[in-house]
Write a protein that holds these residues in place. Sequence first.
Motif, PDB file in Angstrom:
ATOM      1  N   LEU A  75      98.086  -8.049   1.231  1.00  0.00           N
ATOM      2  CA  LEU A  75      98.528  -8.686   2.474  1.00  0.00           C
ATOM      3  C   LEU A  75      97.726  -8.192   3.665  1.00  0.00           C
ATOM      4  CD1 LEU A  75     102.426  -8.698   2.091  1.00  0.00           C
ATOM      5  CD2 LEU A  75     100.799 -10.503   1.557  1.00  0.00           C
ATOM      6  N   ASP A  76      97.471  -6.882   3.706  1.00  0.00           N
ATOM      7  CA  ASP A  76      96.677  -6.331   4.803  1.00  0.00           C
ATOM      8  C   ASP A  76      95.297  -6.960   4.838  1.00  0.00           C
ATOM      9  OD1 ASP A  76      98.765  -4.702   5.513  1.00  0.00           O
ATOM     10  OD2 ASP A  76      97.976  -2.919   4.482  1.00  0.00           O
ATOM     11  N   ALA A  77      94.684  -7.089   3.665  1.00  0.00           N
ATOM     12  CA  ALA A  77      93.346  -7.674   3.603  1.00  0.00           C
ATOM     13  C   ALA A  77      93.382  -9.146   3.977  1.00  0.00           C
ATOM     14  CB  ALA A  77      92.762  -7.490   2.204  1.00  0.00           C
ATOM     15  N   ALA A  78      94.416  -9.857   3.531  1.00  0.00           N
ATOM     16  CA  ALA A  78      94.518 -11.285   3.824  1.00  0.00           C
ATOM     17  C   ALA A  78      94.728 -11.520   5.314  1.00  0.00           C
ATOM     18  CB  ALA A  78      95.660 -11.898   3.021  1.00  0.00           C
ATOM     19  N   ARG A  79      95.564 -10.701   5.943  1.00  0.00           N
ATOM     20  CA  ARG A  79      95.828 -10.870   7.374  1.00  0.00           C
ATOM     21  C   ARG A  79      94.588 -10.554   8.200  1.00  0.00           C
ATOM     22  NH1 ARG A  79     101.061  -8.032   6.117  1.00  0.00           N
ATOM     23  NH2 ARG A  79     102.691  -9.608   6.191  1.00  0.00           N
ATOM     24  N   ALA A  80      93.800  -9.584   7.699  1.00  0.00           N
ATOM     25  CA  ALA A  80      92.632  -9.159   8.466  1.00  0.00           C
ATOM     26  C   ALA A  80      91.466 -10.123   8.337  1.00  0.00           C
ATOM     27  CB  ALA A  80      92.199  -7.770   8.012  1.00  0.00           C
ATOM     28  N   ASP A  81      91.516 -10.990   7.379  1.00  0.00           N
ATOM     29  CA  ASP A  81      90.399 -11.887   7.135  1.00  0.00           C
ATOM     30  C   ASP A  81      90.666 -13.236   7.799  1.00  0.00           C
ATOM     31  OD1 ASP A  81      88.315 -13.364   6.210  1.00  0.00           O
ATOM     32  OD2 ASP A  81      88.523 -12.781   4.116  1.00  0.00           O
ATOM     33  N   THR A  82      90.017 -13.455   8.934  1.00  0.00           N
ATOM     34  CA  THR A  82      90.279 -14.691   9.685  1.00  0.00           C
ATOM     35  C   THR A  82      89.808 -15.940   8.939  1.00  0.00           C
ATOM     36  OG1 THR A  82      88.171 -14.395  10.829  1.00  0.00           O
ATOM     37  CG2 THR A  82      90.117 -13.508  11.901  1.00  0.00           C
ATOM     38  N   ARG A 115      90.506 -16.588   6.018  1.00  0.00           N
ATOM     39  CA  ARG A 115      91.490 -16.944   5.003  1.00  0.00           C
ATOM     40  C   ARG A 115      92.817 -17.358   5.637  1.00  0.00           C
ATOM     41  NH1 ARG A 115      90.452 -12.231   0.460  1.00  0.00           N
ATOM     42  NH2 ARG A 115      88.232 -12.684   0.156  1.00  0.00           N
ATOM     43  N   ARG A 116      92.756 -18.017   6.775  1.00  0.00           N
ATOM     44  CA  ARG A 116      93.986 -18.427   7.447  1.00  0.00           C
ATOM     45  C   ARG A 116      94.798 -19.394   6.600  1.00  0.00           C
ATOM     46  NH1 ARG A 116      95.111 -14.521  10.817  1.00  0.00           N
ATOM     47  NH2 ARG A 116      93.429 -14.113  12.320  1.00  0.00           N
ATOM     48  N   ARG A 117      94.118 -20.036   5.651  1.00  0.00           N
ATOM     49  CA  ARG A 117      94.849 -20.978   4.805  1.00  0.00           C
ATOM     50  C   ARG A 117      95.871 -20.283   3.929  1.00  0.00           C
ATOM     51  NH1 ARG A 117      89.866 -20.213   2.612  1.00  0.00           N
ATOM     52  NH2 ARG A 117      89.720 -19.690   0.394  1.00  0.00           N
ATOM     53  N   ARG A 118      95.791 -18.960   3.870  1.00  0.00           N
ATOM     54  CA  ARG A 118      96.750 -18.231   3.045  1.00  0.00           C
ATOM     55  C   ARG A 118      97.931 -17.700   3.845  1.00  0.00           C
ATOM     56  NH1 ARG A 118      93.032 -14.572  -0.979  1.00  0.00           N
ATOM     57  NH2 ARG A 118      91.708 -16.238  -1.747  1.00  0.00           N
ATOM     58  N   GLU A 119      98.078 -18.130   5.064  1.00  0.00           N
ATOM     59  CA  GLU A 119      99.147 -17.582   5.885  1.00  0.00           C
ATOM     60  C   GLU A 119     100.523 -17.813   5.271  1.00  0.00           C
ATOM     61  OE1 GLU A 119      99.193 -15.604   8.514  1.00  0.00           O
ATOM     62  OE2 GLU A 119      97.042 -15.440   8.247  1.00  0.00           O
ATOM     63  N   ASP A 120     100.643 -18.878   4.482  1.00  0.00           N
ATOM     64  CA  ASP A 120     101.938 -19.122   3.863  1.00  0.00           C
ATOM     65  C   ASP A 120     102.273 -18.064   2.824  1.00  0.00           C
ATOM     66  OD1 ASP A 120      99.828 -20.016   2.316  1.00  0.00           O
ATOM     67  OD2 ASP A 120     101.111 -21.418   1.208  1.00  0.00           O
ATOM     68  N   VAL A 157     102.623  -1.338  -3.616  1.00  0.00           N
ATOM     69  CA  VAL A 157     101.470  -0.857  -2.846  1.00  0.00           C
ATOM     70  C   VAL A 157     100.312  -1.852  -2.947  1.00  0.00           C
ATOM     71  CG1 VAL A 157      99.733   0.976  -2.668  1.00  0.00           C
ATOM     72  CG2 VAL A 157     102.133   1.556  -3.063  1.00  0.00           C
ATOM     73  N   ALA A 158     100.060  -2.378  -4.143  1.00  0.00           N
ATOM     74  CA  ALA A 158      98.957  -3.325  -4.311  1.00  0.00           C
ATOM     75  C   ALA A 158      99.208  -4.601  -3.510  1.00  0.00           C
ATOM     76  CB  ALA A 158      98.769  -3.651  -5.790  1.00  0.00           C
ATOM     77  N   TRP A 159     100.442  -5.097  -3.526  1.00  0.00           N
ATOM     78  CA  TRP A 159     100.757  -6.314  -2.765  1.00  0.00           C
ATOM     79  C   TRP A 159     100.572  -6.090  -1.272  1.00  0.00           C
ATOM     80  CZ3 TRP A 159     100.709 -11.173  -3.694  1.00  0.00           C
ATOM     81  CH2 TRP A 159     101.345 -12.081  -2.840  1.00  0.00           C
ATOM     82  N   ARG A 160     100.977  -4.920  -0.771  1.00  0.00           N
ATOM     83  CA  ARG A 160     100.780  -4.608   0.648  1.00  0.00           C
ATOM     84  C   ARG A 160      99.291  -4.541   0.989  1.00  0.00           C
ATOM     85  NH1 ARG A 160     105.485   0.061   1.150  1.00  0.00           N
ATOM     86  NH2 ARG A 160     107.248  -1.377   1.440  1.00  0.00           N
ATOM     87  N   ARG A 161      98.496  -3.937   0.085  1.00  0.00           N
ATOM     88  CA  ARG A 161      97.058  -3.879   0.331  1.00  0.00           C
ATOM     89  C   ARG A 161      96.474  -5.294   0.376  1.00  0.00           C
ATOM     90  NH1 ARG A 161      98.337   0.669   1.126  1.00  0.00           N
ATOM     91  NH2 ARG A 161      97.266   2.586   0.490  1.00  0.00           N
ATOM     92  N   ASP A 202      94.154 -14.522  -5.190  1.00  0.00           N
ATOM     93  CA  ASP A 202      93.046 -14.869  -6.069  1.00  0.00           C
ATOM     94  C   ASP A 202      92.600 -13.616  -6.814  1.00  0.00           C
ATOM     95  OD1 ASP A 202      90.686 -13.523  -4.910  1.00  0.00           O
ATOM     96  OD2 ASP A 202      90.945 -14.894  -3.226  1.00  0.00           O
ATOM     97  N   PHE A 203      91.906 -13.824  -7.922  1.00  0.00           N
ATOM     98  CA  PHE A 203      91.629 -12.727  -8.837  1.00  0.00           C
ATOM     99  C   PHE A 203      90.869 -11.585  -8.165  1.00  0.00           C
ATOM    100  CE2 PHE A 203      89.441 -10.395 -12.104  1.00  0.00           C
ATOM    101  CZ  PHE A 203      90.348 -10.344 -13.158  1.00  0.00           C
ATOM    102  N   ALA A 204      89.808 -11.917  -7.448  1.00  0.00           N
ATOM    103  CA  ALA A 204      88.971 -10.864  -6.861  1.00  0.00           C
ATOM    104  C   ALA A 204      89.755 -10.030  -5.858  1.00  0.00           C
ATOM    105  CB  ALA A 204      87.751 -11.484  -6.190  1.00  0.00           C
ATOM    106  N   ALA A 205      90.531 -10.704  -4.980  1.00  0.00           N
ATOM    107  CA  ALA A 205      91.316  -9.977  -3.983  1.00  0.00           C
ATOM    108  C   ALA A 205      92.407  -9.152  -4.634  1.00  0.00           C
ATOM    109  CB  ALA A 205      91.926 -10.956  -2.974  1.00  0.00           C
ATOM    110  N   ALA A 206      93.029  -9.703  -5.664  1.00  0.00           N
ATOM    111  CA  ALA A 206      94.075  -8.968  -6.370  1.00  0.00           C
ATOM    112  C   ALA A 206      93.499  -7.730  -7.052  1.00  0.00           C
ATOM    113  CB  ALA A 206      94.740  -9.876  -7.396  1.00  0.00           C
ATOM    114  N   GLU A 207      92.336  -7.866  -7.658  1.00  0.00           N
ATOM    115  CA  GLU A 207      91.741  -6.735  -8.355  1.00  0.00           C
ATOM    116  C   GLU A 207      91.376  -5.626  -7.380  1.00  0.00           C
ATOM    117  OE1 GLU A 207      89.146  -4.326 -10.865  1.00  0.00           O
ATOM    118  OE2 GLU A 207      88.621  -5.268  -8.973  1.00  0.00           O
ATOM    119  N   ASP A 208      90.856  -5.996  -6.215  1.00  0.00           N
ATOM    120  CA  ASP A 208      90.551  -4.992  -5.191  1.00  0.00           C
ATOM    121  C   ASP A 208      91.818  -4.270  -4.737  1.00  0.00           C
ATOM    122  OD1 ASP A 208      87.877  -5.635  -5.284  1.00  0.00           O
ATOM    123  OD2 ASP A 208      87.942  -6.975  -3.548  1.00  0.00           O
ATOM    124  N   ALA A 209      92.893  -5.038  -4.552  1.00  0.00           N
ATOM    125  CA  ALA A 209      94.155  -4.448  -4.100  1.00  0.00           C
ATOM    126  C   ALA A 209      94.716  -3.491  -5.144  1.00  0.00           C
ATOM    127  CB  ALA A 209      95.160  -5.550  -3.783  1.00  0.00           C
TER     128      ALA A 209
END
Length: 407
Positions: free
Chosen positions: A63-70, A72-77, A57-61, A23-30
């Motif tokens: 992913l790290d944020a997505a995995r850490a955010d419980t 947002r489990r709907r994004r596990e795919d 590097v941005a994609w890894r950031r 999503d835009f906000a998470a991508a911009e932060d990454a």
Amino acid sequence: MNEALLRSLTPSVLGILVRRGADFAAAEDAVQDALVEAVRVWPAEPPRDPKGWLVTVAWRRFLDAARADTARRRREDLVDEEPAPGPAPAADDTLQLYFLCAHPSLTPSSAVALTLRAVGGLTTRQIARAYLVPEATMAQRISRAKRTVSGVGVSPAHGGSPCSSGAESLGEKPRAWGRFDQPGDVATVLRVLYLVFNEGYSGDVDLAAEAIRLTRQLAAAIDHPEVAGLLALMLLHHARRATRTGPDGSLVPLAEQDRGRWDTASIAEGVAILQAALARDRLGQFQAEAAIAALHADARTAGETDWVQIVEWYDELVRLTDSPVVRLNRAVALGEADGPRAGLAALAELDDSLPRHTAVAAYLYEREGDLATAARLYADAARAAPNLAERDYLTRQAARLNARLRE
């Protein structure tokens, strides 16, 4: 560290993350995290593929944020498999950001701020200084805008190059870029860029130059005569920038500007771009406005201005926009082409509460020879002026005429 390179890559990298599903906000932060890392690492270890490095590097950031955010489990795919590092895609995803940042649910000020942040690559602090607001205020504005557009989905494009056919009209979606749920159209994007341009220069950011850079970028990505028209208009106006104010900051009207100091290279480029756009016979507002600016730029002196042609172009603008402001400017041009009485007659048809109506009336009455009425109207216009420079100019005009009346 090449700051210009980082800023030029930012929108493309952000676009890639959004297209992958962030999503835009998470991508911009990454992406911001990746830029910070680039500033730290690149001086000692410059990458062979700067864009690919930032994407990885941005994609890894992200992913790290997505995995850490419980929550947002709907994004596990999205995080099951990380794309393998490698060269960045050749396609430029910048264009989708222009349209996303011009989302119709955003206010104009939020759309401008988000465009400067996401597409322009400016920091929140730079944008806040440019708009003379506290950094916290601008941060909140940008955060709200990001939340608004974060829920907007973007489906991948299906073949073709961005706007390669040139068949898109203002208000249509750029088909080669997929579909937004509620995208801004080309006209909205252009209005946002013109808002940026008209802010001029403040703080440590030259917003007029930034708007020209972004519009060039847009013109390279989308083939439409109105995009070219806006770029031409910006270049023609920017060419006169150095002469618009005196050394003391006082306002210098067009007729009194030193035309020898106008940027002839920008004028030539703007005219060439405009001529190519007009040749396509798909006239729009920005092309018509650029044609008026070109006629002013073509006159060696104020007295040589082709006011008859300018009135004709204002007639086209009235047809295209039916704007009271356009009609007000047309009254000025008509007063130059056919005499002040014609201008005053056109002015009488307009609402006298329009901004600058009183100042225009004062100018036309002075040309008509009614100095007492003109002096009074100049003073009235000065009291209602929107800024100090304009107020001082109008006050001086009133004082000048009052001095002549006392002679």
